[in-house]
Design an enzyme around this catalytic site. Structure first.
Site, PDB file in Angstrom:
ATOM      1  N   SER A  88      19.610 -15.550 -69.546  1.00 38.03           N
ATOM      2  CA  SER A  88      20.319 -14.888 -68.453  1.00 38.03           C
ATOM      3  C   SER A  88      20.233 -13.371 -68.584  1.00 38.03           C
ATOM      4  O   SER A  88      19.152 -12.805 -68.543  1.00 38.03           O
ATOM      5  CB  SER A  88      21.764 -15.386 -68.416  1.00 38.03           C
ATOM      6  N   ASP A 112      20.808 -10.739 -61.672  1.00 42.08           N
ATOM      7  CA  ASP A 112      20.526 -10.640 -63.100  1.00 42.08           C
ATOM      8  C   ASP A 112      19.156 -11.272 -63.341  1.00 42.08           C
ATOM      9  O   ASP A 112      18.523 -11.795 -62.412  1.00 42.08           O
ATOM     10  CB  ASP A 112      21.640 -11.284 -63.927  1.00 42.08           C
ATOM     11  N   ASP A 157      17.805 -14.019 -64.445  1.00 45.71           N
ATOM     12  CA  ASP A 157      17.463 -15.379 -64.007  1.00 45.71           C
ATOM     13  C   ASP A 157      18.024 -15.689 -62.623  1.00 45.71           C
ATOM     14  O   ASP A 157      17.927 -16.819 -62.148  1.00 45.71           O
ATOM     15  CB  ASP A 157      17.922 -16.426 -65.027  1.00 45.71           C
ATOM     16  N   ASP A 184      20.886 -16.079 -61.200  1.00 48.41           N
ATOM     17  CA  ASP A 184      22.017 -16.942 -60.851  1.00 48.41           C
ATOM     18  C   ASP A 184      23.272 -16.129 -60.551  1.00 48.41           C
ATOM     19  O   ASP A 184      24.263 -16.680 -60.079  1.00 48.41           O
ATOM     20  CB  ASP A 184      22.279 -17.999 -61.924  1.00 48.41           C
TER      21      ASP A 184
END
Length: 419
Positions: A157, A304, A306, A308
């Site tokens: 992440s 961010d 990734d 999500d």
């Protein structure tokens, strides 16, 4: 001797040669622990680091857990159907359970995804890997879309560049919760040697763009029919994997094409322009704000790495400021209420009480959960959920997790309406 990775073997050999006792102790004083967030840690050699050996054990433990849960599977070494397993209504064996695997653009992510696919295939399960680094929400969507029994996302992440991680979902498309985490961890602990873990060189599927196309089609459900689509945006992917998917979603919706922060638009596992690739961190949005001063958009949007999570900034006098997660959470909730949304609105206990007030005034159910989207996603009748750390679930029937792409669409629809 069991380490399949020449890089970490060389790293370990160098530490031994240098007699780096403290560093070796830091890497071998235990094992990286598997929990509800899966695995996350610094890349490197040793059982307390993220590496191929640790990932192979984790994948083998997950496969063993799934098989103990009664997931249909083939023979452990040949991949042929286990005729003693579950059967369908015609009395023929069910197809082996499918595990979908996604990954981001961090160092070693593709290797970890491939190792996971090999382990699942060797365990007699079916494995399918997303076609390239894609946002985590695409993986969460794919699990339910493809009828998978589980999913794995290789990502850390918004952690520092030295980290990577391993996130596990079950067939409902939600991240794991107790007791599944402890049961998987026990199966991982039972893996005593990697030589006992079959890892064929092929046999899994590399998915095409069909699953991404299906995800993008699903984003149609996020926006109201014939809503205004005029808001202009500046967008940063924060050196992550969100750009192409977000641009495709915005184009499909008919919004003006976002102006990109070019220095952060392409995936780069070293995140060279930020000290920490988290939009909430001081300085992370500086380049986006500089671009906004030049182009004067209606909104600044960031994902961010990734994708999500979704960060939003607005004009404040002569300059720009980030909205807090609770502010965006309340704005999205009020917007959904104005559109006539029905169902339960949910948030974690660390988030603002304002959501409860919004839901109460609209006559909608409201729930508070423990911290973590794994709990929000399991709220019965969920229509909207958020957590103050920039996580928003605006389409739980499509993605039962936080989704920075669809959140960006919805906040841009709101900005268009307010223009």
């Amino acid at each position: 001797a069991e380490d399949p990775d020449a890089d970490t073997r060389a790293e370990l050999a160098a530490l031994i040669e240098a007699n780096a006792t403290k560093e070796l102790e830091a890497r071998f004083a235990g094992t990286l622990q598997f929990g509800t967030a899966g695995l996350r840690g610094e890349l490197g050699a040793g059982p307390l680091r993220m590496n191929r050996s640790v990932v192979i054990r984790a994948a083998a433990g997950l496969a063993a857990y799934l098989k103990k849960q009664g997931v249909p599977h083939g023979d452990d070494t040949t991949g042929t159907t286990d005729t003693t397993g579950t059967t369908d209504t015609n009395g023929t064996p069910d197809a082996p359970g499918l595990v979908v695997i996604g990954y981001d653009a961090r160092h070693k992510s593709e290797d970890f995804a491939r190792d996971t696919a090999a382990v699942m295939t060797g365990a007699g399960l079916r494995a399918a890997v997303l076609p390239r680094p894609l946002p985590t929400p695409v993986l969460a969507f794919a699990i339910r879309h493809l009828g998978a029994v589980a999913g794995v996302e290789v990502t850390a992440s918004h952690n520092p560049p030295r980290d990577n991680g391993y996130k596990v979902y079950l067939g409902d498309g939600s991240q794991i919760v107790p007791p599944a985490d402890a049961e998987i961890a026990a199966e991982i602990d039972a893996i005593t040697t990697l030589t006992a873990v079959p890892r064929p060189d092929s046999g899994w599927e590399i998915l095409g763009d069909d699953v991404l196309d299906a995800y993008l089609t699903r984003t149609d459900a996020v926006l109201a029919a014939n809503s205004p689509r005029t808001a202009r945006t500046v967008y940063t992917a924060m050196h992550g994997v969100g750009k192409d998917t977000l641009l495709a979603a915005f184009a499909r919706a008919g919004f003006p094409e976002p102006v990109l922060v070019a220095e952060q638009a392409e995936p780069d596992p070293d995140f060279p322009t930020v000290a920490f690739p988290n939009p909430e961190e001081p300085g992370a949005m500086d380049l986006a704000f500089a671009q906004a001063r030049e182009t004067d958009p209606d909104l600044v949007i960031a994902n961010d790495p990734d994708a999500d999570r979704c960060a939003v900034a607005v004009k404040d006098g002569a300059d720009w400021r980030m909205l807090r997660g609770d502010e965006v959470g309340a704005l999205l909730a009020a917007h959904l209420v104005s559109r006539g949304a029905r169902g339960t609105f949910a948030e974690s206990i660390v988030s603002s009480s304002l959501l409860g007030s919004i839901a109460g005034k609209a006559g909608l159910p409201h729930e508070e959960t423990l911290t973590g989207f794994k709990w929000i996603a399991r709220v019965e009748g969920l229509r909207y959920g958020y957590e103050e750390a920039l996580g928003y679930c605006v389409d739980p029937e499509g993605v039962r997790d936080k989704d920075g792409i669809t959140a960006a669409l919805l906040i841009t629809e709101l900005a268009s309406q307010l223009k």
